[in-house]
Write a protein that holds these residues in place. Structure first.
Motif, PDB file in Angstrom:
ATOM      1  N   SER A   1      74.653  59.697  42.004  1.00 37.28           N
ATOM      2  CA  SER A   1      74.869  58.251  42.106  1.00 37.28           C
ATOM      3  C   SER A   1      75.932  57.893  43.137  1.00 37.28           C
TER       4      SER A   1
ATOM      5  N   PHE B   1      74.363  57.422  46.539  1.00 37.19           N
ATOM      6  CA  PHE B   1      73.483  56.264  46.407  1.00 37.19           C
ATOM      7  C   PHE B   1      74.309  54.979  46.454  1.00 37.19           C
ATOM      8  N   CYS B   2      75.402  54.959  45.704  1.00 34.78           N
ATOM      9  CA  CYS B   2      76.248  53.768  45.653  1.00 34.78           C
ATOM     10  C   CYS B   2      76.891  53.495  47.018  1.00 34.78           C
TER      11      CYS B   2
ATOM     12  N   TYR C   1      74.193  52.139  49.354  1.00 34.47           N
ATOM     13  CA  TYR C   1      73.829  50.757  49.023  1.00 34.47           C
ATOM     14  C   TYR C   1      74.917  49.790  49.476  1.00 34.47           C
TER      15      TYR C   1
ATOM     16  N   SER D   1      66.543  47.362  49.599  1.00 30.02           N
ATOM     17  CA  SER D   1      67.555  48.166  48.912  1.00 30.02           C
ATOM     18  C   SER D   1      67.909  47.584  47.552  1.00 30.02           C
ATOM     19  N   THR D   2      67.944  46.258  47.448  1.00 30.92           N
ATOM     20  CA  THR D   2      68.280  45.622  46.176  1.00 30.92           C
ATOM     21  C   THR D   2      67.143  45.736  45.168  1.00 30.92           C
TER      22      THR D   2
ATOM     23  N   VAL E   1      67.952  49.986  44.120  1.00 30.33           N
ATOM     24  CA  VAL E   1      69.226  50.651  43.821  1.00 30.33           C
ATOM     25  C   VAL E   1      69.872  50.198  42.513  1.00 30.33           C
TER      26      VAL E   1
ATOM     27  N   THR F   1      68.186  51.986  39.754  1.00 29.57           N
ATOM     28  CA  THR F   1      68.443  53.424  39.891  1.00 29.57           C
ATOM     29  C   THR F   1      69.842  53.779  39.401  1.00 29.57           C
ATOM     30  N   LEU F   2      70.830  52.988  39.783  1.00 30.52           N
ATOM     31  CA  LEU F   2      72.207  53.253  39.353  1.00 30.52           C
ATOM     32  C   LEU F   2      72.368  53.055  37.843  1.00 30.52           C
TER      33      LEU F   2
ATOM     34  N   THR G   1      62.676  57.269  40.116  1.00 26.09           N
ATOM     35  CA  THR G   1      63.815  56.357  39.946  1.00 26.09           C
ATOM     36  C   THR G   1      63.390  54.902  39.987  1.00 26.09           C
TER      37      THR G   1
ATOM     38  N   ASN H   1      63.390  58.143  47.852  1.00 24.02           N
ATOM     39  CA  ASN H   1      64.608  57.334  47.859  1.00 24.02           C
ATOM     40  C   ASN H   1      65.261  57.287  49.237  1.00 24.02           C
TER      41      ASN H   1
ATOM     42  N   LEU I   1      66.165  53.981  51.344  1.00 27.63           N
ATOM     43  CA  LEU I   1      67.582  53.669  51.476  1.00 27.63           C
ATOM     44  C   LEU I   1      68.143  53.897  52.879  1.00 27.63           C
TER      45      LEU I   1
END
Length: 315
Positions: free
Chosen positions: A31, A34-35, A38, A77-78, A81, A84-85, A180, A281, A285
């Motif tokens: 994560s 990923f975070c 994003y 992306s929104t 993500v 997913t998070l 995800t 992903n 992303l």
């Protein structure tokens, strides 16, 4: 596995998103990038929108298309993500059946929109280089707006069968999606029916819609290269080709990752499942993260405005 996930049903109220199968224990660590990605995508694309809106000198077709690309990347992306998070951080795996179809629709719709925007940007570069004296008369603000509207409508209409057909399939044994997010083929594979029509239509969108965009882009850049080689000096050729550099980088990132992800998901049967999910992903992303960086670094006008803004703010 709970009994609710094994019982027969034809209209599941919810799906269960696994995340990245086989790497559940590493979800918290996964994560983090990923975070970061994003956050970078959000800040970078909003920065592009802010700079273009603020600077009147950037109110040109090229930058209008860049703003459309930024909005598309923000939606893409929104769309994936946050959910997913929530899986990685809170183990919040359930997603309503209709919400899953809506997520699927938005993801694939705006992927088609983004492909169309790249095609429109290629046309802009073609007119700017091959017909520079007619650029302002061909690509007026009204024409640019129609281009954008046409790309959105095309994406919206072309992807409707994805959700409509997926909603009709009987899901009779499992509602667990090893992913995800609600990717089209990941959902369709759960159906207890012959889903070739969904697979074939997905290939049609990949090659018949995005493929046509690629052909148009290749034709445009073939004409651009021919025009560049007709320029009298090496410096003039390099300078002119440099105006296309950021666009070409963004195109390669988008289409190569798109093709690799789609073909791997359909035909990479010997590839580990976690690799499928990871590539899917990355495909969604990486372009939203890299596009503002590519255009911010390689486009002098945007780079100069950003530097001027941050230096002014710091002082």
């Amino acid at each position: 596995m709970s009994e609710s996930n094994k019982t027969d049903f034809t209209n599941p109220s919810t799906f269960i998103l696994v995340g990245i199968p086989g790497l559940e224990t590493a979800h918290v660590w996964i994560s983090i990038p990923f975070c970061i990605m994003y956050t970078t995508a959000i800040l970078g694309n909003f920065a592009i929108l802010f700079i273009v809106k603020r600077e009147l000198s950037l109110h040109e077709p090229m930058y209008y298309f860049l703003c459309m690309l930024a909005v598309t990347d923000l939606v893409l992306s929104t769309s994936i993500v946050p959910k997913t998070l929530s899986i990685f951080w809170f183990n919040s795996r359930e997603i309503d059946f209709i919400a899953c179809l809506i997520q699927m629709y938005f993801i694939h719709c705006f992927l088609v929109v983004e492909s169309g925007i790249f095609m429109a940007m290629a046309f802009d570069r073609y007119v700017a280089i091959c017909h520079p004296l007619r650029h302002s008369t061909i690509l007026t603000n009204a024409v640019v707006a129609r281009f954008g509207l046409a790309m959105v409508l095309r994406g919206a209409v072309v992807i409707v069968p994805y959700a409509v057909v997926a909603r009709q399939w009987p899901y009779c044994s499992s509602n667990i999606i090893p992913h995800t997010h609600c990717e089209h083929m990941a959902v369709v594979k759960l159906a207890c029916a012959n889903t070739r029509i969904s697979s074939y239509y997905g290939l049609f969108v990949l090659f018949g819609v995005k493929g046509l965009d690629v052909i148009f882009i290749v034709v445009s850049y073939t004409q651009i290269v021919r025009a560049i080689f007709r320029l009298p000096t090496k410096d003039a050729r390099l300078k002119t080709f440099g105006t296309c550099g950021s666009h070409l980088c963004a195109i390669f990132v988008f289409y190569i990752s798109s093709l690799f992800s789609s073909l791997t998901h359909r035909y990479g049967h010997n590839v580990p499942l976690y690799f499928h999910i990871f590539i899917a992903n990355v495909y969604l992303l990486v372009p939203p993260v890299l596009n503002p960086i590519i255009y911010g670094v390689r486009t002098r006008q945007i780079r100069d405005r950003m530097l001027h803004f941050f230096v002014f703010q710091a002082s």
